[in-house]
Design a protein around this motif. Structure first.
Motif, PDB file in Angstrom:
ATOM      1  N   HIS A 133     -24.374 -18.918   0.211  1.00 18.37           N
ATOM      2  CA  HIS A 133     -24.874 -17.437   0.359  1.00 18.37           C
ATOM      3  C   HIS A 133     -25.492 -17.851   1.503  1.00 18.37           C
ATOM      4  N   PRO A 134     -25.313 -16.378   2.529  1.00 17.38           N
ATOM      5  CA  PRO A 134     -25.594 -16.488   4.095  1.00 17.38           C
ATOM      6  C   PRO A 134     -27.532 -16.851   4.163  1.00 17.38           C
ATOM      7  N   ALA A 188     -21.294 -10.851   8.952  1.00 20.05           N
ATOM      8  CA  ALA A 188     -22.203  -9.613   9.688  1.00 20.05           C
ATOM      9  C   ALA A 188     -23.589 -10.703   9.183  1.00 20.05           C
ATOM     10  N   LEU A 189     -24.100 -10.755   7.746  1.00 19.76           N
ATOM     11  CA  LEU A 189     -25.291 -11.331   7.111  1.00 19.76           C
ATOM     12  C   LEU A 189     -25.997 -12.365   7.670  1.00 19.76           C
ATOM     13  N   LEU A 190     -24.822 -12.992   7.524  1.00 24.30           N
ATOM     14  CA  LEU A 190     -25.367 -14.554   8.310  1.00 24.30           C
ATOM     15  C   LEU A 190     -25.700 -14.726  10.000  1.00 24.30           C
ATOM     16  N   SER A 240     -29.583 -15.008  14.319  1.00 20.06           N
ATOM     17  CA  SER A 240     -30.304 -13.961  15.489  1.00 20.06           C
ATOM     18  C   SER A 240     -31.747 -12.957  15.070  1.00 20.06           C
ATOM     19  N   GLU A 241     -32.118 -13.654  13.958  1.00 22.56           N
ATOM     20  CA  GLU A 241     -33.319 -12.539  14.201  1.00 22.56           C
ATOM     21  C   GLU A 241     -34.755 -13.011  12.659  1.00 22.56           C
ATOM     22  N   PRO A 242     -35.540 -12.893  13.351  1.00 22.96           N
ATOM     23  CA  PRO A 242     -36.626 -13.954  12.747  1.00 22.96           C
ATOM     24  C   PRO A 242     -36.834 -13.534  11.141  1.00 22.96           C
TER      25      PRO A 242
END
Length: 301
Positions: A81-82, A135-137, A142-144
């Motif tokens: 799971h991502p 896309a989710l990974l 990249s985002e906190p």
């Protein structure tokens, strides 16, 4: 012509007895990267033998190496799971001081596809899941903090803090041979991976395989260009061992240089070769393997 030489070490070795020394030796031999497979088990003759987890293996390898890049070849959504994968990758990137590449692909229909009790996903669902997973990974690394609701994968206030050592995230090497996968590679990938044309593995010729790989390079380059990215700056990686001449290149240094050179001319930038394993398709002579690692790169520079 310039070609980077890397290796893939299957996660079959007891760490204290063999694994530690093999990963250290891979760095000493000068490989550009050392990868491992991310499966829960694999085909014969490995199905009922030792097989360890990919990310713990890479974490251990990070602790006994300093320079060689480390990575999966490749991870898939089959049993991951991502959200949890992102946390583990962030940690591995920290432990390795930013030496991790995530090889990622859609997965297949082998043991990993059913080990959690589900039926193998149909091809379209596998492609849909791969796109949503990647896309989710990408966002999670990249985002906190990320909230996202998808058809297959969701995240609710998922935290990935402090993020990757490599910015904006660790690189993805996306395995893809079809148009949709190549578009995904062009959007999210910092490298592209192929094993060649699987239809040619058992019945094709080396010449047909080389032509097919050259065509794949052209098509993925066009996909990168369509995304506004310079194709020449994106490494094209061949995981060897799955073409009709899978064993022939390892009979001598000259045979390997010929094989590698022809694929470099076809557009391959990085060639990944299996660490020798007795009684398998990768049962190369170890002394020849060491000579290839020592002598071939200078001839392919």
């Amino acid at each position: 012509m310039s070609l980077r030489l890397s290796t893939v070490i299957l996660p079959i070795y007891r760490w204290a007895a063999e694994g530690r020394g093999i990963w250290k030796r891979a760095e000493e031999m000068g490989f550009g990267a050392a990868y491992t497979y991310d499966h829960l088990s694999w085909r014969e003759p490995f199905r009922d033998g030792p097989w360890y987890g990919a990310l713990p293996t890479l974490t251990a390898a990070a602790g006994v190496t300093e320079r060689v890049r480390l990575g999966t070849m490749v991870t898939s959504p089959n049993f991951r799971h991502p959200v949890t994968l992102a946390k583990e990758l962030m940690t591995l990137d920290e432990v390795s001081a930013g030496r991790v590449t995530l090889g990622i692909g859609a997965g297949g229909t082998g043991f990993d596809a059913t080990v959690l009790g589900q039926e193998p996903w149909p091809p379209k669902e596998r492609a849909d899941r791969f796109a949503e997973f990647t896309a989710l990974l990408d966002r999670l690394l990249s985002e906190p903090h990320v909230t996202s609701e998808g058809v297959y994968y969701s995240a609710t206030e998922a935290r990935t803090v402090p993020g990757c050592v490599q910015r904006p995230r660790l690189p993805f090497a996306v395995a893809a041979t079809g148009p949709r996968g190549m578009r995904l590679a062009a959007r999210y990938g910092q490298a592209w991976v192929t094993t060649g044309d699987p239809k040619l593995y058992e019945t094709g010729t080396p010449e047909q395989s080389l032509a097919a790989i050259g065509d794949q390079v052209k098509r993925v380059s066009a996909a990168f260009a369509a995304e506004g990215r310079e194709p020449g700056g994106i490494p094209k990686i061949l995981l060897s061992g799955f073409t009709p001449d899978y064993a022939a290149p390892f009979t001598s240094v000259d045979a390997f240089v010929d094989f590698a050179g022809r694929h470099a001319e076809a557009g391959i930038d990085e060639l990944v070769i299996h660490w020798p394993i007795p009684d398998s398709d990768f049962a190369y002579d170890h002394a020849t393997f060491e000579r290839i690692a020592a002598e071939a790169p200078a001839q392919l520079a």
